[in-house]
Write an enzyme that holds these catalytic residues in place. Sequence first.
Site, mmCIF file in Angstrom:
data_model
loop_
_atom_site.group_PDB
_atom_site.id
_atom_site.type_symbol
_atom_site.label_atom_id
_atom_site.label_comp_id
_atom_site.label_asym_id
_atom_site.label_seq_id
_atom_site.Cartn_x
_atom_site.Cartn_y
_atom_site.Cartn_z
ATOM 1 N N SER A 158 1.062 -1.120 -0.411
ATOM 2 C CA SER A 158 -0.167 0.010 0.186
ATOM 3 C C SER A 158 0.966 1.347 -0.161
ATOM 4 O O SER A 158 1.039 0.996 -0.434
ATOM 5 C CB SER A 158 -0.626 -0.067 0.914
ATOM 6 O OG SER A 158 -1.672 0.839 0.947
ATOM 7 N N ASP A 395 -8.588 -5.379 -5.542
ATOM 8 C CA ASP A 395 -8.146 -3.931 -4.988
ATOM 9 C C ASP A 395 -8.023 -3.016 -5.671
ATOM 10 O O ASP A 395 -7.417 -2.956 -6.435
ATOM 11 C CB ASP A 395 -6.499 -4.480 -4.892
ATOM 12 C CG ASP A 395 -6.276 -3.341 -3.632
ATOM 13 O OD1 ASP A 395 -6.806 -2.501 -2.938
ATOM 14 O OD2 ASP A 395 -5.115 -2.963 -3.459
ATOM 15 N N HIS A 420 -6.108 -6.375 -0.963
ATOM 16 C CA HIS A 420 -5.075 -5.698 -1.103
ATOM 17 C C HIS A 420 -3.334 -6.147 -0.504
ATOM 18 O O HIS A 420 -3.898 -7.052 0.466
ATOM 19 C CB HIS A 420 -4.894 -4.766 0.315
ATOM 20 C CG HIS A 420 -4.800 -3.072 0.001
ATOM 21 N ND1 HIS A 420 -4.341 -2.528 -0.981
ATOM 22 C CD2 HIS A 420 -3.894 -2.221 1.462
ATOM 23 C CE1 HIS A 420 -3.668 -1.142 -0.765
ATOM 24 N NE2 HIS A 420 -3.667 -1.322 0.206
#
Length: 460
Positions: A158, A395, A420
């Site tokens: 991320s 995601d 994710h």
Amino acid sequence: MAGRMLLGAFWCLMLVLVLVPCYAYKYKTYFMTQRVDHFSFANDDTFLQRFLINDEHWDKNGGPIFFYAGNEGDITLFAENTGFMWDIAPEFKAMIVFGEHRYYGISEPYGNRSLTVPKYSGYLTSEQALEDYVALLSYLRFVIEGAQTSPVIVFGGSYGGMLAAWFRIKYPHIVQGAIAASAPVRQFTDFTPCDKFGQKVTEDFANASASCAEVIRKSWGAINSITANDEGLAWLSKTWKLCKPLKSTADVDTLKAYLMDVWTNLAMVDYPYPANFLAPLPAYPVKVVCSHLTDSSHDGKALLEELFAGLTVYFNYTGESKCLDAGQQADVRLDDQGWDFQDFFEPAPWDFQAYTANCQKTWGVTPRTYMVPLMYGGWSFKAASNIVFSNGLLDPWSTGGVLWNVSESVVSVIIPEGAHHLDLRSANPADPLSVVEARRLEKAHITKWIQEFKQLQGAA
Ligand SMILES: *[C@@H]1O[C@H](CO)[C@@H](O)[C@H](O)[C@H]1NC(C)=O
Ligand SMILES: *[C@@H]1O[C@H](CO)[C@@H](O)[C@H](O)[C@H]1NC(C)=O
Ligand SMILES: *[C@@H]1O[C@H](CO)[C@@H](O)[C@H](O)[C@H]1NC(C)=O
Ligand SMILES: *[C@@H]1O[C@H](CO)[C@@H](O)[C@H](O)[C@H]1NC(C)=O
């Protein structure tokens, strides 16, 4: 691998049986004194940055360092949720280091004043954080016997994945390669249309069932009309068991913002097995939520009662919630209060002026639209090297990722069934084949980067 996992499960079970909490990963916690401001000579303040180390598998003669570039949260949470590094450390004989990002967890430069005014909060930038990591790794290479010739591979998911990629881009003399998982390095003005993100979230729910997405779509109107009077405000507060009863339209806006976070988070952590990353959730939580949202013919109160049944999966999977706290962040586990401040890197062109006004009101600062691409690149990444960008297509953040192979050494790995940064999590029997393959590719690149580094050293 399966044998080792079984054995691990066995020992965990034994530990649980003797009523000792079962901690999967062991590390030592340390602190390093860091400069608050790495880029000027005007401020000599320092703070303590936390970092975690495990060296039980490390080859003390130049074995690699696997470094996790901490992102917006308590670093122990990322240590718990980045099993890939722990899984592969033994075969690479690697030392594992997790660095906490400044202003998160307990690495707060100015204690409880850190996020109050720009004088204190202004040092919360990705550039300063990367420079902390440079100082930390340089220090470790200097003081740890045998680490002087260690290659460093940086990992991140991320925002941490963005940091990992930028780390390699900016400091190729410090880190030899980067695994940048679910890194939305192109989620910026002029790179990605901003409606793509919401479309992806919607697609995840619509693929579970058309009625599911429809119930959610209709819920905004239902909330607006029902909360238009006091009776409705009281009804919704009671029916949804809200911790704080709704009193005003501002409260309703807060509730809607919470719901948007909930649907987004569910799409992000739609993992194939139960997990506790942003919240404790069952396997494939989107499907489980949608199993409650089956009748889109409902309207008004009936629709909102139905929605609540789905919502319960998110906020009360453990069965321990006393009430629904819509005033808190939906991702309570991250405790990322500073994230909104950092989010100013991500301009929202649908109303950039309103966004700017909000930044100024909350943080006393003005966002800069092209700051990130000017600083780190983003057009092609062709000047970079040794980066694996991985993205799961479930995601929503994949919409801002690098989804094509840039060059021989800047490659893109797509995980169609992945949410994710699923690839950074530990191997699990429920993993789809695509993530097993992604991890295999990542390991092949890590091996290559380490070999290249060793060859260069030999040549020197
Ligand atoms: C901040 O920390 C200081 C020192 O620990 C304490 O005296 C003060 O009450 C705290 N302030 C707030 C707002 O928590
Ligand atoms: C959470 O779940 C438990 C167990 O089903 C239930 O008793 C409790 O009322 C739920 N809490 C809320 C706020 O709905
Ligand atoms: C949704 O389903 C369509 C059709 O099967 C597929 O092409 C698409 O990739 C799916 N999207 C997601 C996010 O699962
Ligand atoms: C990039 O190249 C690798 C093989 O070198 C391949 O496995 C992968 O699918 C490619 N990625 C994309 C997005 O085409």
